[in-house]
Write an enzyme that holds these catalytic residues in place. Structure first.
Site, mmCIF file in Angstrom:
data_model
loop_
_atom_site.group_PDB
_atom_site.id
_atom_site.type_symbol
_atom_site.label_atom_id
_atom_site.label_comp_id
_atom_site.label_asym_id
_atom_site.label_seq_id
_atom_site.Cartn_x
_atom_site.Cartn_y
_atom_site.Cartn_z
ATOM 1 C CG ASP A 157 -2.271 0.711 0.936
ATOM 2 O OD1 ASP A 157 -2.250 1.923 0.673
ATOM 3 O OD2 ASP A 157 -3.322 0.046 0.947
ATOM 4 C CG HIS B 109 -14.708 0.131 -5.884
ATOM 5 N ND1 HIS B 109 -15.861 0.470 -5.227
ATOM 6 C CD2 HIS B 109 -13.706 0.350 -5.018
ATOM 7 C CE1 HIS B 109 -15.565 0.885 -4.019
ATOM 8 N NE2 HIS B 109 -14.286 0.812 -3.853
#
Ligand SMILES: C[S@@+](CC[C@H](N)C(=O)[O-])C[C@H]1O[C@@H](n2cnc3c(N)ncnc32)[C@H](O)[C@@H]1O
Length: 389
Positions: free
Chosen positions: A243, A288
């Site tokens: 991340d 998304h």
């Protein structure tokens, strides 16, 4: 004789609804008043003698509805900010005036008249339909940031940017502010306590055990809440988490000691060429929030590290066709779509749109399966990297 079992709260509410509906129906018939309906020209009239029954039904249906919803979803439903955003959009772009009485108009027609994209028009109006405003007789018929940047898919051109009075995207804001980055990461963790986002949907509905001793990279894995659950259940998995730096830099400290040999944290930019040559890559709820253009870059960035038959497990939203799932679920998903649009500027995708995206990224990304576990808001898509000769 055993005494009758006392009725549960659900059964009592259901009985109240049934008795009161019968009463409302009888009184309306006696008075010659039509029953309420969603038809375009329906007359709404409840006879005064039936007002008590109307009250009882509305209170009992609302209580039953609230009782059966996951508390996290209930709070969001009562917040309902997308309901008002949607009504404001209809008013601001004068959309109601474009829908002929007793007639039809296409999303494309409304798009042309408003200057919005057809995609955005359909997203607003399909959400409005979940509130019983407008209806879509045939598939495909049917605010400030949107007016300033119509058709933008850039994360720096959103309602969030306007509200922050800045040209920075939410990603840039998080990357420059450790406190907000940690709060965002905690929010993701909190989402996973809502039943429709339980991590168990992923741990239970993919055959992790049969993979054998493999490395599974959790790309955009925040502070490792998904990796930890996988590590607890599957000793065969090594699960490095990637991340942004601000998110992972203290994550290791929070990891229970017994899982430190299975999990580690790496600062890695999604858009940079993948550095780990693993067997499986998880993208849980990571794509998304990016438009197709950006997703293509993310997917292509994985290619240098993909071994033949490497798997990419995407757990993400997958929009159903209108009217094909329970109404409350469709409303939740469409509301989520609008939230994403106002903060990140992507679009939620149907299964076909996911397939097209993968194919456009590279024809070697083969969608092997798409499943939506019962009770999950997210689908699990298995993609296999096929090296052809
Ligand atoms: C919606 S969260 C999902 C987190 C987690 N996978 C889950 O399922 O709860 C998206 C994640 O993508 C990460 N992310 C966003 N931009 C990124 C980038 N450029 N590089 C790496 N990670 C990024 C965010 O920090 C965040 O943790």
């Amino acid at each position: 004789m055993t005494p009758p079992r006392p009725l549960s709260q659900i059964e009592r509410l259901a009985a109240t609804i049934s008795e009161s509906a019968t009463k409302l129906h009888r009184i309306s018939a006696e008075k010659g008043v039509p029953l309420p309906s969603f038809e375009e020209n329906a007359v709404f009239s409840i006879p005064s003698e039936a007002l008590d029954a109307q009250d009882a039904i509305l209170d009992a249906t609302a209580e039953l509805h609230d009782l059966l919803l996951d508390p996290m979803i209930l709070i969001r439903e009562h917040g309902g900010h997308n309901n008002s955003a949607c009504l404001q959009a209809i008013a601001r772009f004068n959309i109601a005036a474009m829908v002929p009485s007793e007639g039809r108009v296409g999303f494309n027609d409304i798009a042309r008249q408003t200057g919005l994209s057809e995609d955005m028009v359909s997203r607003f109006l399909r959400h409005a339909m979940t509130m019983r405003v407008f209806c879509e007789p045939e598939p495909g018929m049917m605010l400030d940031a949107l007016q300033r940047w119509p058709n933008s898919s850039e994360p720096s051109e959103t309602g969030f940017s306007m509200a922050s009075n800045s040209s920075a995207s939410i990603y840039e804001v998080l990357a420059s502010d450790a406190e907000r980055a940690a709060r965002f990461s905690n929010a993701m963790k909190a989402f996973s306590t809502t039943s429709v986002f339980y991590i168990t949907h992923l741990t239970d509905n993919y055959d992790w055990a049969s993979l054998g001793k493999v490395e599974v990279v959790d790309v955009g894995g925040a502070q490792g809440h998904v990796a930890l659950e996988l590590a607890k259940r599957f000793e065969n998995l090594d699960i490095p988490v990637q991340d942004i730096y601000e998110v992972v830099r203290h994550a290791e400290n929070q990891l229970p000691g017994e899982f430190k040999n299975q999990t580690r944290f790496l600062a890695h930019d999604l858009f940079a060429p993948q550095t780990l040559s693993a067997d499986v890559f998880i993208f849980r709820w990571v794509l998304h929030n990016w438009s197709d253009e950006h997703c293509l870059r993310i997917l292509r960035a994985q290619i240098p590290s993909l071994k033949p038959n490497a798997r990419i497990v995407i757990q993400d939203g997958c929009l159903p066709a209108p009217g094909t799932i329970a109404h409350w679920q469709e409303k939740y998903i469409r509301s989520d779509d609008l939230t994403m649009a106002s903060v990140f500027n992507p679009r939620e995708r149907t299964a076909d749109a996911w397939r097209e995206l993968l194919l456009a990224a590279d024809h070697r990304f083969m969608m092997n399966s798409v499943t939506r576990p019962r009770g999950s808001a997210l689908a699990i898509m298995e993609v296999i990297w096929k090296e052809f000769n």
